[in-house]
Design a protein around this motif. Structure first.
Motif, mmCIF file in Angstrom:
data_model
loop_
_atom_site.group_PDB
_atom_site.id
_atom_site.type_symbol
_atom_site.label_atom_id
_atom_site.label_comp_id
_atom_site.label_asym_id
_atom_site.label_seq_id
_atom_site.Cartn_x
_atom_site.Cartn_y
_atom_site.Cartn_z
ATOM 1 N N TRP A 209 -4.462 -60.347 -29.625
ATOM 2 C CA TRP A 209 -4.848 -61.754 -29.680
ATOM 3 C C TRP A 209 -4.204 -62.507 -30.840
ATOM 4 C CZ3 TRP A 209 -7.465 -63.400 -33.978
ATOM 5 C CH2 TRP A 209 -8.107 -62.419 -34.745
ATOM 6 N N LYS A 210 -3.698 -61.818 -31.865
ATOM 7 C CA LYS A 210 -3.055 -62.493 -33.005
ATOM 8 C C LYS A 210 -1.578 -62.814 -32.758
ATOM 9 C CE LYS A 210 -5.704 -60.111 -36.639
ATOM 10 N NZ LYS A 210 -5.572 -59.201 -37.800
ATOM 11 N N THR A 211 -0.943 -62.107 -31.853
ATOM 12 C CA THR A 211 0.515 -62.118 -31.732
ATOM 13 C C THR A 211 1.100 -63.511 -31.535
ATOM 14 O OG1 THR A 211 0.382 -59.891 -30.810
ATOM 15 C CG2 THR A 211 2.467 -61.067 -30.533
ATOM 16 N N ARG A 212 0.628 -64.226 -30.535
ATOM 17 C CA ARG A 212 1.203 -65.552 -30.262
ATOM 18 C C ARG A 212 0.970 -66.513 -31.419
ATOM 19 N NH1 ARG A 212 -0.448 -67.029 -24.174
ATOM 20 N NH2 ARG A 212 -2.510 -66.715 -25.041
ATOM 21 N N ALA A 213 -0.197 -66.451 -32.030
ATOM 22 C CA ALA A 213 -0.499 -67.354 -33.151
ATOM 23 C C ALA A 213 0.409 -67.075 -34.346
ATOM 24 C CB ALA A 213 -1.969 -67.216 -33.552
ATOM 25 N N LEU A 214 0.706 -65.805 -34.607
ATOM 26 C CA LEU A 214 1.569 -65.481 -35.747
ATOM 27 C C LEU A 214 3.004 -65.941 -35.501
ATOM 28 C CD1 LEU A 214 0.222 -61.974 -36.795
ATOM 29 C CD2 LEU A 214 -0.300 -64.216 -37.778
ATOM 30 N N VAL A 215 3.498 -65.773 -34.287
ATOM 31 C CA VAL A 215 4.847 -66.248 -33.972
ATOM 32 C C VAL A 215 4.911 -67.766 -34.116
ATOM 33 C CG1 VAL A 215 6.545 -66.484 -32.107
ATOM 34 C CG2 VAL A 215 5.498 -64.258 -32.589
ATOM 35 N N GLU A 216 3.884 -68.438 -33.644
ATOM 36 C CA GLU A 216 3.848 -69.897 -33.779
ATOM 37 C C GLU A 216 3.791 -70.297 -35.256
ATOM 38 O OE1 GLU A 216 0.885 -73.568 -32.656
ATOM 39 O OE2 GLU A 216 1.091 -71.935 -31.203
ATOM 40 N N TRP A 217 2.966 -69.625 -36.042
ATOM 41 C CA TRP A 217 2.812 -69.922 -37.468
ATOM 42 C C TRP A 217 4.136 -69.712 -38.198
ATOM 43 C CZ3 TRP A 217 2.367 -69.130 -42.686
ATOM 44 C CH2 TRP A 217 1.325 -69.768 -43.369
ATOM 45 N N ALA A 218 4.862 -68.669 -37.846
ATOM 46 C CA ALA A 218 6.132 -68.361 -38.510
ATOM 47 C C ALA A 218 7.221 -69.359 -38.148
ATOM 48 C CB ALA A 218 6.586 -66.944 -38.132
ATOM 49 N N GLY A 219 7.137 -69.973 -36.983
ATOM 50 C CA GLY A 219 8.233 -70.833 -36.546
ATOM 51 C C GLY A 219 9.475 -69.973 -36.373
ATOM 52 N N GLN A 220 10.575 -70.381 -36.968
ATOM 53 C CA GLN A 220 11.805 -69.598 -36.867
ATOM 54 C C GLN A 220 12.025 -68.717 -38.097
ATOM 55 O OE1 GLN A 220 15.192 -71.821 -35.533
ATOM 56 N NE2 GLN A 220 13.987 -72.963 -34.055
ATOM 57 N N ARG A 221 11.054 -68.721 -39.018
ATOM 58 C CA ARG A 221 11.202 -67.912 -40.224
ATOM 59 C C ARG A 221 11.040 -66.424 -39.909
ATOM 60 N NH1 ARG A 221 6.720 -70.943 -43.667
ATOM 61 N NH2 ARG A 221 5.869 -70.988 -41.571
ATOM 62 N N PRO A 222 11.804 -65.581 -40.598
ATOM 63 C CA PRO A 222 11.603 -64.140 -40.429
ATOM 64 C C PRO A 222 10.235 -63.739 -40.984
ATOM 65 C CG PRO A 222 13.295 -64.577 -42.093
ATOM 66 C CD PRO A 222 12.862 -65.899 -41.545
ATOM 67 N N PHE A 223 9.678 -62.668 -40.399
ATOM 68 C CA PHE A 223 8.371 -62.240 -40.889
ATOM 69 C C PHE A 223 8.148 -60.750 -40.703
ATOM 70 C CE2 PHE A 223 7.351 -63.285 -36.436
ATOM 71 C CZ PHE A 223 6.493 -62.261 -36.064
ATOM 72 N N VAL A 224 7.184 -60.278 -41.493
ATOM 73 C CA VAL A 224 6.640 -58.930 -41.378
ATOM 74 C C VAL A 224 5.160 -59.119 -41.057
ATOM 75 C CG1 VAL A 224 6.085 -56.795 -42.617
ATOM 76 C CG2 VAL A 224 8.253 -57.984 -43.080
ATOM 77 N N TRP A 225 4.668 -58.324 -40.118
ATOM 78 C CA TRP A 225 3.239 -58.329 -39.804
ATOM 79 C C TRP A 225 2.749 -56.908 -39.995
ATOM 80 C CZ3 TRP A 225 1.192 -58.722 -34.111
ATOM 81 C CH2 TRP A 225 -0.203 -58.647 -34.099
ATOM 82 N N ILE A 226 1.781 -56.728 -40.896
ATOM 83 C CA ILE A 226 1.194 -55.416 -41.158
ATOM 84 C C ILE A 226 -0.240 -55.430 -40.630
ATOM 85 C CG2 ILE A 226 0.600 -53.690 -42.891
ATOM 86 C CD1 ILE A 226 2.744 -54.883 -44.711
ATOM 87 N N ASP A 227 -0.510 -54.519 -39.699
ATOM 88 C CA ASP A 227 -1.816 -54.491 -39.036
ATOM 89 C C ASP A 227 -2.023 -53.082 -38.471
ATOM 90 O OD1 ASP A 227 -4.075 -55.114 -37.184
ATOM 91 O OD2 ASP A 227 -3.485 -57.189 -37.527
ATOM 92 N N ASP A 228 -3.253 -52.756 -38.165
ATOM 93 C CA ASP A 228 -3.558 -51.441 -37.584
ATOM 94 C C ASP A 228 -3.696 -51.492 -36.064
ATOM 95 O OD1 ASP A 228 -5.991 -52.932 -38.075
ATOM 96 O OD2 ASP A 228 -7.081 -51.137 -37.459
ATOM 97 N N GLU A 229 -3.475 -52.653 -35.439
ATOM 98 C CA GLU A 229 -3.681 -52.781 -33.998
ATOM 99 C C GLU A 229 -2.433 -53.209 -33.243
ATOM 100 O OE1 GLU A 229 -7.010 -55.454 -33.666
ATOM 101 O OE2 GLU A 229 -8.435 -53.880 -34.167
ATOM 102 N N ILE A 230 -1.291 -53.181 -33.870
ATOM 103 C CA ILE A 230 -0.038 -53.590 -33.230
ATOM 104 C C ILE A 230 0.362 -52.558 -32.180
ATOM 105 C CG2 ILE A 230 2.430 -53.934 -33.650
ATOM 106 C CD1 ILE A 230 1.598 -54.927 -36.496
ATOM 107 N N THR A 231 0.862 -53.051 -31.040
ATOM 108 C CA THR A 231 1.307 -52.156 -29.965
ATOM 109 C C THR A 231 2.748 -52.474 -29.589
ATOM 110 O OG1 THR A 231 0.652 -53.624 -28.159
ATOM 111 C CG2 THR A 231 -1.045 -52.115 -29.027
ATOM 112 N N GLU A 232 3.292 -51.653 -28.716
ATOM 113 C CA GLU A 232 4.644 -51.904 -28.208
ATOM 114 C C GLU A 232 4.696 -53.215 -27.421
ATOM 115 O OE1 GLU A 232 7.458 -50.431 -29.078
ATOM 116 O OE2 GLU A 232 6.189 -49.246 -30.406
#
Length: 158
Positions: A94-117
């Protein structure tokens, strides 16, 4: 470079294997939440040393700045404000789309325990810049090996 940071299962380990007790770290800072003592306060300087703009990506919302940031010796950080969403696409966090939107075109790292392929594939398709989605083991939280992996990726993409 943005670094989106979760708390539960990432900084704050839970679900310990049988027979494993979590350390209770001591600090001159007094935690406002008793579970915060499970978070190693040395992670604050280690995260700051990565040279990224740290952003809370957690359901703790503003409590992250009230409870966790002072414990880690960090200043108040920006907090992702989660949009109301009916249902994320199947298998997508549920966080994925919001984080991509928040980042815009900036590079990012996302650290979480629930990330999947599924999250990695979605980000690769929908985000134009470099992105590292780094999953940690919720039983142990963020480890030195996790930080080395992030640091290595930043050296190549930062």
């Amino acid at each position: 470079m943005l670094l989106f940071l979760d708390i539960d299962g990432t900084l704050l380990p839970f679900g310990a294997p049988e027979g494993h007790l979590y350390p209770a770290y001591e600090s001159v800072r007094v935690p406002s939440n008793p579970l915060v003592t499970r978070i190693d306060p040395a992670l604050g300087p280690r995260l700051a040393a990565l040279g990224c703009e740290l952003v809370w990506a957690t359901t703790w919302m503003d409590d992250a700045n009230d409870c966790v940031a002072p414990w880690l010796g960090l200043p108040p950080l920006p907090v992702v404000d989660w949009p109301d969403e009916d249902e994320p696409p199947a298998l997508l966090h549920w966080k994925t789309r919001a984080l991509v939107e928040w980042a815009g075109q900036r590079p990012f790292v996302w650290i979480d325990d629930e990330i999947t392929e599924a999250d990695r594939a979605w980000v690769a398709t929908h985000h134009r810049g470099p992105a590292l989605l780094h999953r940690v083991d919720h039983q142990f939280g963020l480890t030195p090996a996790d930080l080395r992996a992030v640091k290595s990726w930043l050296a190549t993409h930062g």
